[in-house]
Write an enzyme that holds these catalytic residues in place. Sequence first.
Site, short mmCIF file in Angstrom:
data_model
loop_
_atom_site.label_atom_id
_atom_site.label_comp_id
_atom_site.label_asym_id
_atom_site.label_seq_id
_atom_site.Cartn_x
_atom_site.Cartn_y
_atom_site.Cartn_z
N LYS A 22 0.87 -1.36 -0.01
CA LYS A 22 0.00 -0.02 0.06
C LYS A 22 0.80 1.34 0.00
O LYS A 22 1.89 1.29 0.53
CB LYS A 22 -0.82 -0.21 1.17
N SER A 36 -9.68 1.98 3.22
CA SER A 36 -8.64 2.73 2.30
C SER A 36 -7.77 1.87 1.32
O SER A 36 -7.35 2.38 0.35
CB SER A 36 -7.81 3.82 3.04
N SER A 57 -9.33 -0.47 7.31
CA SER A 57 -8.87 -0.17 5.95
C SER A 57 -8.16 -1.58 5.48
O SER A 57 -8.00 -1.56 4.29
CB SER A 57 -7.84 0.84 5.90
N1 GLN Z 1 -12.80 4.25 6.75
C1 GLN Z 1 -12.14 4.67 8.06
C2 GLN Z 1 -11.76 6.02 7.96
O1 GLN Z 1 -11.95 6.48 6.85
C3 GLN Z 1 -10.89 3.57 8.30
C4 GLN Z 1 -9.83 3.95 7.40
C5 GLN Z 1 -8.71 3.28 7.96
O2 GLN Z 1 -8.77 2.25 8.44
N2 GLN Z 1 -7.39 3.78 7.36
O3 GLN Z 1 -11.17 6.39 8.60
#
Ligand code: GLN
Length: 469
Positions: free
Chosen positions: A61, A136, A160
């Site tokens: 990532k 994400s 994410s």
């Molecule tokens: N969707 C969640 C957020 O927007 C989690 C994102 C993540 O785990 N990086 O914060």
Amino acid sequence: MIDTLRLTAEGALELLERREVSSRELHAAYLDAISERDGELHAYLRTCDEPSGEGIPIALKDVISTAGVETTAGSLILQGYVPVFDARVAARCKAAGLSLLGKTNTDEFAMGSSTENSAWGPSCNPWDPTRVPGGSGGGTAAAVSAGLAPWGLGSDTGGSIKQPSALCGNVGLRPTYGTVSRYGVVAFASSLDQVGPVAKTVRDVALLYSIIAGRDPLDSTTAELPEGVELPEGDSLAGVRLAVPRQVGELEAIEPGVRTAFEQALKLAGDLGAEIAECDLPLSYRYGMPCYYLVAPAEASSNLARYDGVRYGQRVDADGYDEMVERTRDEGFGPEPKRRIMLGTYALSAGYYDAFYGQAQKVRTLLVREHREALDGIDAIVTPTSPTVAFPIGDKAADPLAMYACDLLTIPSCLAGLPGLSIPCGLSDGLPVGLQLIGRQFGENGLFRIGRALEQALGFDTVPLRWRS
Ligand code: GLN
């Protein structure tokens, strides 16, 4: 011909050990798959033509710093930033011989649940490219599901890794907080961020976890694992005690198709010998999201203060320092990081700190306690991973609150610092449904055993329907 759509990391390792393929051929086979399918999917932000190791390939990532390879965290403000060092997890992968295939797409600074917040445009779901791959870490999940990488690393703050794994039909692990180094990982919310593996099987996930986990003197929040990582073997769940939170039955956000697949998987777990009980997490589903959306933006507002046009990436020239910083941040950050910087700065400001941030920290302590009690006498808490299957691109993009709701089921255990494993448990309308197993701190081996037994019995085919011949 190497069928990258079906090849697991373990399978690739075997091919390599039996000298049926070289590491160079493997790398090339994945690059071929990328040129064939990634035009449609946009899982990668950039690829590496030359293998960097003697082993099998891996996708990382784009929040993970890679020496000599641009790392943008999905943000314009980091465009052109080429780290001079490897994040600890990247270094560990290198030391294990893994060859970097490329950097995968992510919501900007890992803020989002669909990759639509990436400054470089969204990734698409391999099962249905009109839909999101989750986020994400949607890039890594899409890459693994489409055979564009045997496995990859994501990062998980509130879901994410687990949520995109669920939406793309992969296995994903968010490890216990503190087991994997964040040195060199672009920070979002430091009391929550964890790096973890995404792959096609539980065994692959366990193997990759064994490569990246453990104490790192350069990240003082890491701990040594109390026991070695075991590759799970068995297929029985005899003696295993699972518990479903009572609240899961009442959550209207959970789609009927997700519920059905989840319940069938539970029944199967029962047939394998598991005892299935109920537990209670009333505060978690009620206050988990609001608590997370104070803690995470507060920490993000502090972490993102370092992007000032001086130290990394982009700079917008202006007269004088203040204006340069202002214009760099205005042009460099997209709407979601800006929203969170404002929210977080507000929650941390004098006069509001106790009312918002302080209060959220107290709630977090209650969630930790609630999870500890729920896990008492059982092996894992089970829920669906995501309340919905992959949704159409654009569906929630204009509605931040709807996007935030994607993580209803993944967030509470993240706040509690606990490990979570998502495995695919079936299809709803032809799209993958994920099942989430939550264990106690350092309980990864137990999750792997349960996940592997269930995975064997479920026999989920990870190849997207439209590519099966
Ligand atoms: N969707 C969640 C957020 O927007 C989690 C994102 C993540 O785990 N990086 O914060």
